[in-house]
Design a protein around this motif. Structure first.
Motif, PDB file in Angstrom:
ATOM      1  N   ALA A 132       0.820  -1.210   0.000  1.00 30.35           N
ATOM      2  CA  ALA A 132       0.000   0.000   0.000  1.00 30.35           C
ATOM      3  C   ALA A 132       0.860   1.269   0.000  1.00 30.35           C
ATOM      4  N   GLY A 133       2.119   1.161   0.405  1.00 30.09           N
ATOM      5  CA  GLY A 133       2.985   2.336   0.447  1.00 30.09           C
ATOM      6  C   GLY A 133       3.787   2.582  -0.814  1.00 30.09           C
ATOM      7  N   LEU A 134       3.614   1.750  -1.830  1.00 32.64           N
ATOM      8  CA  LEU A 134       4.412   1.896  -3.049  1.00 32.64           C
ATOM      9  C   LEU A 134       3.965   3.090  -3.881  1.00 32.64           C
ATOM     10  N   SER A 135       4.953   3.808  -4.418  1.00 38.24           N
ATOM     11  CA  SER A 135       4.693   4.887  -5.381  1.00 38.24           C
ATOM     12  C   SER A 135       5.667   4.745  -6.537  1.00 38.24           C
ATOM     13  N   VAL A 136       5.190   5.019  -7.748  1.00 36.03           N
ATOM     14  CA  VAL A 136       6.026   4.908  -8.947  1.00 36.03           C
ATOM     15  C   VAL A 136       6.046   6.232  -9.686  1.00 36.03           C
ATOM     16  N   GLU A 137       7.234   6.667 -10.053  1.00 34.78           N
ATOM     17  CA  GLU A 137       7.405   7.795 -10.970  1.00 34.78           C
ATOM     18  C   GLU A 137       7.754   7.186 -12.324  1.00 34.78           C
ATOM     19  N   LEU A 138       6.750   7.060 -13.170  1.00 38.51           N
ATOM     20  CA  LEU A 138       6.924   6.285 -14.400  1.00 38.51           C
ATOM     21  C   LEU A 138       7.955   6.886 -15.344  1.00 38.51           C
ATOM     22  N   GLU A 139       8.029   8.217 -15.412  1.00 38.15           N
ATOM     23  CA  GLU A 139       8.979   8.809 -16.369  1.00 38.15           C
ATOM     24  C   GLU A 139      10.427   8.516 -15.975  1.00 38.15           C
ATOM     25  N   ARG A 140      10.637   8.207 -14.689  1.00 35.93           N
ATOM     26  CA  ARG A 140      11.992   7.899 -14.222  1.00 35.93           C
ATOM     27  C   ARG A 140      12.164   6.416 -13.925  1.00 35.93           C
ATOM     28  N   GLY A 141      11.081   5.646 -13.967  1.00 33.00           N
ATOM     29  CA  GLY A 141      11.159   4.247 -13.584  1.00 33.00           C
ATOM     30  C   GLY A 141      11.549   4.072 -12.139  1.00 33.00           C
ATOM     31  N   ARG A 142      11.153   5.016 -11.290  1.00 35.36           N
ATOM     32  CA  ARG A 142      11.592   5.060  -9.889  1.00 35.36           C
ATOM     33  C   ARG A 142      10.448   4.608  -8.983  1.00 35.36           C
ATOM     34  N   VAL A 143      10.761   3.672  -8.074  1.00 36.33           N
ATOM     35  CA  VAL A 143       9.759   3.121  -7.158  1.00 36.33           C
ATOM     36  C   VAL A 143      10.203   3.423  -5.737  1.00 36.33           C
ATOM     37  N   VAL A 144       9.289   4.026  -4.956  1.00 38.93           N
ATOM     38  CA  VAL A 144       9.611   4.469  -3.605  1.00 38.93           C
ATOM     39  C   VAL A 144       8.553   3.935  -2.645  1.00 38.93           C
ATOM     40  N   SER A 145       8.964   3.599  -1.429  1.00 37.38           N
ATOM     41  CA  SER A 145       8.028   3.223  -0.377  1.00 37.38           C
ATOM     42  C   SER A 145       8.623   3.621   0.966  1.00 37.38           C
ATOM     43  N   GLU A 146       7.864   4.437   1.698  1.00 40.71           N
ATOM     44  CA  GLU A 146       8.249   4.835   3.057  1.00 40.71           C
ATOM     45  C   GLU A 146       9.673   5.400   3.107  1.00 40.71           C
ATOM     46  N   GLY A 147      10.008   6.189   2.100  1.00 46.51           N
ATOM     47  CA  GLY A 147      11.317   6.823   2.060  1.00 46.51           C
ATOM     48  C   GLY A 147      12.417   5.952   1.490  1.00 46.51           C
ATOM     49  N   VAL A 148      12.127   4.680   1.199  1.00 44.72           N
ATOM     50  CA  VAL A 148      13.123   3.776   0.624  1.00 44.72           C
ATOM     51  C   VAL A 148      12.992   3.802  -0.900  1.00 44.72           C
ATOM     52  N   VAL A 149      14.086   4.111  -1.588  1.00 47.45           N
ATOM     53  CA  VAL A 149      14.101   4.050  -3.053  1.00 47.45           C
ATOM     54  C   VAL A 149      14.451   2.611  -3.437  1.00 47.45           C
ATOM     55  N   LEU A 150      13.459   1.892  -3.916  1.00 50.93           N
ATOM     56  CA  LEU A 150      13.667   0.470  -4.174  1.00 50.93           C
ATOM     57  C   LEU A 150      14.651   0.228  -5.310  1.00 50.93           C
ATOM     58  N   ASN A 151      14.814   1.205  -6.201  1.00 50.02           N
ATOM     59  CA  ASN A 151      15.776   1.055  -7.298  1.00 50.02           C
ATOM     60  C   ASN A 151      17.204   0.923  -6.793  1.00 50.02           C
ATOM     61  N   ASP A 152      17.475   1.384  -5.575  1.00 51.27           N
ATOM     62  CA  ASP A 152      18.824   1.327  -5.017  1.00 51.27           C
ATOM     63  C   ASP A 152      19.116  -0.012  -4.338  1.00 51.27           C
ATOM     64  N   LEU A 153      18.140  -0.906  -4.294  1.00 53.85           N
ATOM     65  CA  LEU A 153      18.308  -2.173  -3.602  1.00 53.85           C
ATOM     66  C   LEU A 153      18.931  -3.230  -4.511  1.00 53.85           C
ATOM     67  N   ASP A 154      19.481  -4.246  -3.886  1.00 53.87           N
ATOM     68  CA  ASP A 154      20.045  -5.366  -4.644  1.00 53.87           C
ATOM     69  C   ASP A 154      18.980  -6.381  -5.024  1.00 53.87           C
ATOM     70  N   ALA A 155      17.898  -6.464  -4.245  1.00 49.30           N
ATOM     71  CA  ALA A 155      16.814  -7.395  -4.554  1.00 49.30           C
ATOM     72  C   ALA A 155      15.618  -7.102  -3.663  1.00 49.30           C
ATOM     73  N   VAL A 156      14.455  -7.550  -4.114  1.00 42.79           N
ATOM     74  CA  VAL A 156      13.210  -7.443  -3.350  1.00 42.79           C
ATOM     75  C   VAL A 156      12.577  -8.830  -3.302  1.00 42.79           C
ATOM     76  N   ILE A 157      12.143  -9.238  -2.108  1.00 45.69           N
ATOM     77  CA  ILE A 157      11.458 -10.520  -1.933  1.00 45.69           C
ATOM     78  C   ILE A 157       9.998 -10.228  -1.601  1.00 45.69           C
ATOM     79  N   VAL A 158       9.087 -10.743  -2.386  1.00 49.53           N
ATOM     80  CA  VAL A 158       7.651 -10.514  -2.159  1.00 49.53           C
ATOM     81  C   VAL A 158       7.097 -11.700  -1.377  1.00 49.53           C
ATOM     82  N   LYS A 159       6.698 -11.446  -0.128  1.00 47.78           N
ATOM     83  CA  LYS A 159       6.134 -12.515   0.701  1.00 47.78           C
ATOM     84  C   LYS A 159       4.622 -12.415   0.829  1.00 47.78           C
ATOM     85  N   LYS A 160       4.094 -11.217   0.930  1.00 48.05           N
ATOM     86  CA  LYS A 160       2.644 -11.011   1.011  1.00 48.05           C
ATOM     87  C   LYS A 160       2.311  -9.703   0.302  1.00 48.05           C
ATOM     88  N   LEU A 161       1.126  -9.667  -0.310  1.00 47.94           N
ATOM     89  CA  LEU A 161       0.645  -8.418  -0.899  1.00 47.94           C
ATOM     90  C   LEU A 161      -0.266  -7.675   0.054  1.00 47.94           C
TER      91      LEU A 161
END
Length: 292
Positions: free
Chosen positions: A35-64
């Protein structure tokens, strides 16, 4: 230090042990909710709760979320943007989307010749009533659900039309009906990691319950399925390309049938019956993949 995120439920047991396993392996790991995800499509940038997910090495999806709805397909699209921007997502959002929608999952399984309970999907209430009459007893299932939430038993009879109408007011769209399968008091969860068989467990029905889910009094038990049952589960999960999955199977007098392929199940059943810490194995799998 690897930087990871677990997409899950903040107070969820499986989400928290995944985060803990990552931290115990020396990773920085945030626990975020969809619910906290935001996308800036023109930049392909995904942010949640101040974390820029593009800067991560990986994301594990356990629950939606705690409970599912069509909204979660939209949230998976936000994760797809992240995946296509180059961040590895386990499992791929497109793979998860193929199983959390019950109709999509069932259609894929049926198309591949995987044995299923007799199933009718229709918007026509009269056709739905006819299916209930033919099945004798049918399970009416929402397309987005887990642990049997929202499912109803329909008996052949004059009240079927009224029950269907009440269900459709709550869950607009098609009726998804399956014949109630006579279970031998349990069904099986067969777990795969990276497409390889990991282990199995049984769910044993509680007293007086028509289903085996732990939400309705079921309990986990150890089991050792026949090789043919494991092979059927392997074929079913291979259709979706999930990194971690549990295939729900019932062994009936006429042979095994697949109920569903899950993107998220299996952690607690393995812990309670096999003393397997699936979270640790999953994090090790992810770290190996991103190292490669």
């Amino acid at each position: 230090m690897k930087r990871l995120a677990v997409i899950g439920v903040r107070d969820g047991w499986s989400s928290r042990i995944l985060q803990r396993a990552a931290r115990e392996r020396g990773c920085e790991c945030a626990l975020l909710e969809t619910a906290g995800l935001s996308v800036e499509l023109e930049r392909g940038r995904v942010v949640s709760e101040g974390v820029v997910l593009n800067d991560l090495d990986a994301v594990i999806v356990k629950k939606l979320a705690g409970e599912y709805s069509p909204t979660h397909l939209q949230r998976l699209e936000l994760l797809r943007v992240l995946n296509e921007a180059g961040v590895p997502v386990f499992s791929r959002p497109a793979a998860i989307a193929g199983v959390i929608d019950r109709l999509s999952c069932t259609a894929t399984l049926a198309g591949a010749g995987i044995p299923l309970p007799p199933t009718v999907v229709t918007e026509d209430a009269a056709a739905a009533v006819a299916a209930v009459q033919r099945f004798g007893t049918a399970v009416l299932k929402p397309l987005f659900t887990s642990k049997a939430r929202g499912m109803r038993l329909l008996e052949a009879g004059s009240e079927s039309m009224e029950e269907l109408a009440a269900f459709q007011r709550e869950h607009p769209g098609v009726f998804y009906l399956q014949k109630l399968i006579e279970l031998p008091g349990r069904d099986l969860g067969i777990v795969f990691l990276g497409g390889e068989y990991l282990a199995s467990y049984a769910r044993v029905a509680g007293a007086g319950s028509w289903n085996t889910t732990t939400a309705d009094g079921g309990r986990y038990a150890r089991c050792e399925p026949e090789p043919a049952v494991i092979e059927l589960a392997r074929r079913a999960q291979a259709l979706f390309g999930l990194d971690f999955t549990c295939v729900d199977i019932a062994v009936t007098p006429t042979g095994p049938v697949v109920f569903e392929v899950s993107a998220f199940g299996g952690f607690r059943g393995l812990a309670e019956t096999r003393d397997i810490n699936a979270a640790e194995l999953y994090v090790d799998y992810v770290l190996e993949r991103i190292a490669d």
